[in-house]
Scaffold this active site. Structure first.
Site, mmCIF file in Angstrom:
data_model
loop_
_atom_site.group_PDB
_atom_site.id
_atom_site.type_symbol
_atom_site.label_atom_id
_atom_site.label_comp_id
_atom_site.label_asym_id
_atom_site.label_seq_id
_atom_site.Cartn_x
_atom_site.Cartn_y
_atom_site.Cartn_z
ATOM 1 N N GLU A 51 4.575 -9.222 14.542
ATOM 2 C CA GLU A 51 3.790 -9.669 15.692
ATOM 3 C C GLU A 51 3.810 -11.200 15.778
ATOM 4 O OE1 GLU A 51 0.082 -7.738 15.667
ATOM 5 O OE2 GLU A 51 -0.466 -8.451 17.670
ATOM 6 N N ARG A 77 0.815 -1.227 0.000
ATOM 7 C CA ARG A 77 0.000 0.000 0.000
ATOM 8 C C ARG A 77 0.842 1.267 0.000
ATOM 9 N NH1 ARG A 77 -3.355 -1.691 4.544
ATOM 10 N NH2 ARG A 77 -2.320 -3.688 4.262
HETATM 11 P P1 AMP Z 1 3.643 -1.985 11.707
HETATM 12 O O1 AMP Z 1 4.861 -2.631 11.175
HETATM 13 O O2 AMP Z 1 3.091 -2.655 12.933
HETATM 14 O O3 AMP Z 1 3.822 -0.490 11.908
HETATM 15 O O4 AMP Z 1 2.495 -2.179 10.621
HETATM 16 C C1 AMP Z 1 2.448 -1.374 9.498
HETATM 17 C C2 AMP Z 1 2.067 -2.129 8.268
HETATM 18 O O5 AMP Z 1 0.983 -3.032 8.513
HETATM 19 C C3 AMP Z 1 1.576 -1.171 7.210
HETATM 20 O O6 AMP Z 1 2.096 -1.591 5.962
HETATM 21 C C4 AMP Z 1 0.074 -1.265 7.260
HETATM 22 O O7 AMP Z 1 -0.455 -1.216 5.967
HETATM 23 C C5 AMP Z 1 -0.231 -2.577 7.941
HETATM 24 N N1 AMP Z 1 -1.205 -2.454 9.054
HETATM 25 C C6 AMP Z 1 -0.927 -2.622 10.372
HETATM 26 N N2 AMP Z 1 -2.023 -2.495 11.135
HETATM 27 C C7 AMP Z 1 -3.029 -2.220 10.275
HETATM 28 C C8 AMP Z 1 -4.446 -1.972 10.461
HETATM 29 N N3 AMP Z 1 -5.027 -1.962 11.665
HETATM 30 N N4 AMP Z 1 -5.185 -1.731 9.356
HETATM 31 C C9 AMP Z 1 -4.596 -1.721 8.132
HETATM 32 N N5 AMP Z 1 -3.310 -1.958 7.908
HETATM 33 C C10 AMP Z 1 -2.510 -2.207 8.965
#
Ligand code: AMP
Length: 179
Positions: A98, A61
């Protein structure tokens, strides 16, 4: 168009892709021309005068708005991809998710020491993906790195996670994770 109106256009999908996760679906904002344009214009406004030479998008995205921003600010576009997708020689970073581990890649010859880079993704959650992307671009050895996400999911401390590692990030707006 305002940030509030864009936030309203984002759809919440409970329990996707797994139970307990509230998924922020930006596709319901992307298909509204005025929202799409607002996102592009806001990014251009913030990043046009910083000498940025390459906009690096994180799969998948992070690929949506980044190329049109790159064109407007006179920069190129470079993809960071999941493993095995890039055909040339790559640099890799492995990082904790995670559940389990993940790897991201960038073409070894995509960036130069003279580049000023903007790394972009759609959503900042825990900050793990963005930090891995920063490490990857650092490995490539560029002059300066800016980072941006369209949306910060508030309550997950992604900004703090990055700040603790010396990375400052700008997001267009924040949404409560369970809003
Ligand atoms: P993080 O590495 O935890 O910061 O997660 C970021 C990545 O996961 C991004 O590429 C987001 O598109 C996706 N992502 C994480 N949580 C969500 C959520 N609640 N809704 C949509 N996309 C998410």
């Amino acid at each position: 168009m305002t940030a509030k109106e864009v936030i309203k256009a984002i759809r919440n999908v409970p329990d996707f892709p797994i139970p307990g996760i509230q998924f922020k679906d930006i596709t319901t904002a992307l298909n509204k021309p005025e929202c799409l344009k607002w996102m592009r214009d806001e990014l251009v406004k913030r990043y046009k005068d910083l000498g940025i030479t390459q906009v690096v998008g994180i799969e998948s995205r992070g690929f949506i708005v980044a190329p049109s921003v790159a064109i407007e600010i006179g920069a190129g576009f470079v993809p960071i991809r999941k493993p095995g997708k890039l055909p040339g020689e790559t640099l890799k970073v492995r990082y904790d998710k995670e559940y389990g581990k993940d790897t991201i890649e960038i073409h070894k010859d995509a960036l130069t020491p003279e580049d000023i880079v903007l790394i972009h993704d759609d959503i900042l959650a825990t900050g793990g993906s963005m930090y891995a992307a920063v490490e990857l671009v650092r490995k490539a050895g560029v002059k300066k790195i800016y980072t941006n996400c369209l949306i910060e999911l508030e309550g997950l401390n992604g900004k703090q996670f990055l700040a603790d590692r010396g990375v400052e990030i700008e997001c267009l707006f924040g949404i409560e994770v369970n809003e």
